[in-house]
Design a protein around this motif. Structure first.
Motif, PDB file in Angstrom:
ATOM      1  N   TYR A  71      19.224  -0.165 -51.527  1.00  0.00           N
ATOM      2  CA  TYR A  71      18.365  -1.331 -51.285  1.00  0.00           C
ATOM      3  C   TYR A  71      17.771  -1.834 -52.593  1.00  0.00           C
ATOM      4  O   TYR A  71      17.832  -3.036 -52.913  1.00  0.00           O
ATOM      5  N   SER A 106      15.482 -17.376 -54.337  1.00  0.00           N
ATOM      6  CA  SER A 106      15.963 -16.138 -53.725  1.00  0.00           C
ATOM      7  C   SER A 106      14.820 -15.139 -53.617  1.00  0.00           C
ATOM      8  O   SER A 106      14.037 -14.969 -54.554  1.00  0.00           O
ATOM      9  N   GLY A 164      17.934 -10.759 -45.606  1.00  0.00           N
ATOM     10  CA  GLY A 164      18.174  -9.477 -46.275  1.00  0.00           C
ATOM     11  C   GLY A 164      17.575  -8.361 -45.444  1.00  0.00           C
ATOM     12  O   GLY A 164      16.798  -8.611 -44.508  1.00  0.00           O
ATOM     13  N   THR A 191      24.970  -8.042 -46.894  1.00  0.00           N
ATOM     14  CA  THR A 191      23.952  -9.052 -46.594  1.00  0.00           C
ATOM     15  C   THR A 191      23.182  -9.473 -47.834  1.00  0.00           C
ATOM     16  O   THR A 191      23.075 -10.670 -48.150  1.00  0.00           O
ATOM     17  N   ASN A 192      22.629  -8.494 -48.555  1.00  0.00           N
ATOM     18  CA  ASN A 192      21.706  -8.782 -49.654  1.00  0.00           C
ATOM     19  C   ASN A 192      22.407  -9.290 -50.907  1.00  0.00           C
ATOM     20  O   ASN A 192      21.793  -9.986 -51.716  1.00  0.00           O
ATOM     21  N   THR A 239      20.357  -3.558 -54.680  1.00  0.00           N
ATOM     22  CA  THR A 239      20.724  -4.915 -54.249  1.00  0.00           C
ATOM     23  C   THR A 239      19.687  -5.926 -54.722  1.00  0.00           C
ATOM     24  O   THR A 239      20.029  -7.058 -55.087  1.00  0.00           O
ATOM     25  N   LYS A 240      18.423  -5.530 -54.737  1.00  0.00           N
ATOM     26  CA  LYS A 240      17.382  -6.458 -55.168  1.00  0.00           C
ATOM     27  C   LYS A 240      17.379  -6.608 -56.692  1.00  0.00           C
ATOM     28  O   LYS A 240      17.030  -7.688 -57.210  1.00  0.00           O
ATOM     29  N   MET A 283      23.831  -3.353 -46.261  1.00  0.00           N
ATOM     30  CA  MET A 283      22.860  -3.911 -47.202  1.00  0.00           C
ATOM     31  C   MET A 283      23.557  -4.697 -48.308  1.00  0.00           C
ATOM     32  O   MET A 283      23.109  -5.788 -48.689  1.00  0.00           O
TER      33      MET A 283
END
Length: 255
Positions: free
Chosen positions: A152, A136, A88, A110-111, A155-156, A107
């Motif tokens: 970001y 994860s 990530g 990928t994430n 995504t988390k 982002m």
């Protein structure tokens, strides 16, 4: 030491968390499939760890390669017992209206997309064997917003909710699902990739004692070594020099 779950695939193993996780798990008796884009780093990791590490070049934005992964692994390595979704990145700290759309797209690719695709590729085998574990790497940015985190952080937050729902889907199966969400963590390429400048990246950790990749590896190892009936849903971890901030207040707008 032997484990019922023996083969672990770690994404993003060329540096930082993934590299530390791979080395620690080998030390604990696991075999590790180490994936990443930089072949020379994967080969160096394999040389360091001996035959317990299989280097496997994989780009988390290459969806066709991810879908083909289970059959592309060499004989003897195709039964993946544990998936560690570590790959990530964060790009930039600009406000939402100042960011580069390409950074947002990378982002997310990928994430989010890469993470769910590789989970989907490997999960059926775990369910069929009725044994496995998906871990994860989330982030405290998925819970606590801050200026510049925009996509970001989102995504988390997605990772958190995806893993909660995955755990619900797995009810009654002996397949575990865990999210580990670190806060301030040094010793990796994270801030340099995000800011594009080593001096700025180093300044992020000035006068702090942040978490280190080895701390994350220790946590992953602990989770994996618990009895098979124990599922750790989520772990949020910060260094003692960090805490969740209070709500921001702007005092320049008073009339």
């Amino acid at each position: 030491m032997t484990h019922p779950l023996k083969t672990v695939l770690v994404t993003g193993a060329t540096a930082g968390f993934g590299h530390a996780i791979a080395l620690r798990l080998v030390k604990e008796g696991f075999r590790v499939i180490a994936t990443g884009r930089r072949k020379e780093r994967l080969d160096a990791l394999a040389a360091q760890a001996g035959g317990a590490v299989l280097p496997f070049v994989l780009d988390m934005t290459d969806l066709e390669a991810i879908k083909a992964l289970p059959d592309a692994l060499p004989e003897g390595w195709q039964q993946v017992d544990v998936l560690v979704n570590n790959a990530g990145l964060a790009l930039g700290l600009e406000k939402a209206w100042q960011t580069k759309p390409a950074d947002w797209e990378q982002m997310i690719a990928t994430n989010v997309t890469g993470l769910v695709e590789i989970t989907r590729a490997l999960l059926p085998g775990m369910v069929a064997r009725n044994a496995g574990h998906v871990i994860s790497l989330g982030s405290t940015a998925g819970t606590y917003p801050y200026p510049g985190a925009n996509v970001y952080g989102a995504t988390k937050a997605f990772v958190d909710q995806f893993m909660r729902n995955l755990r619900s889907d797995l009810l009654g199966k002996q397949v575990r699902a865990t999210t580990i969400a670190p806060g301030l963590c040094g010793g990796s390429e994270f801030s340099q990739v995000r800011l594009g400048d080593k001096d700025k990246a180093d300044a992020v950790y000035d006068n702090t004692k942040p978490l280190l990749p080895e701390d994350i590896a220790e946590t992953v190892t602990w989770v994996l070594k618990l009895p098979p009936h124990v599922n750790i849903n989520e772990i949020e971890m910060m260094p003692t020099c960090q805490a969740s901030a209070g709500l921001a207040v702007d005092r320049t707008m008073a009339v």
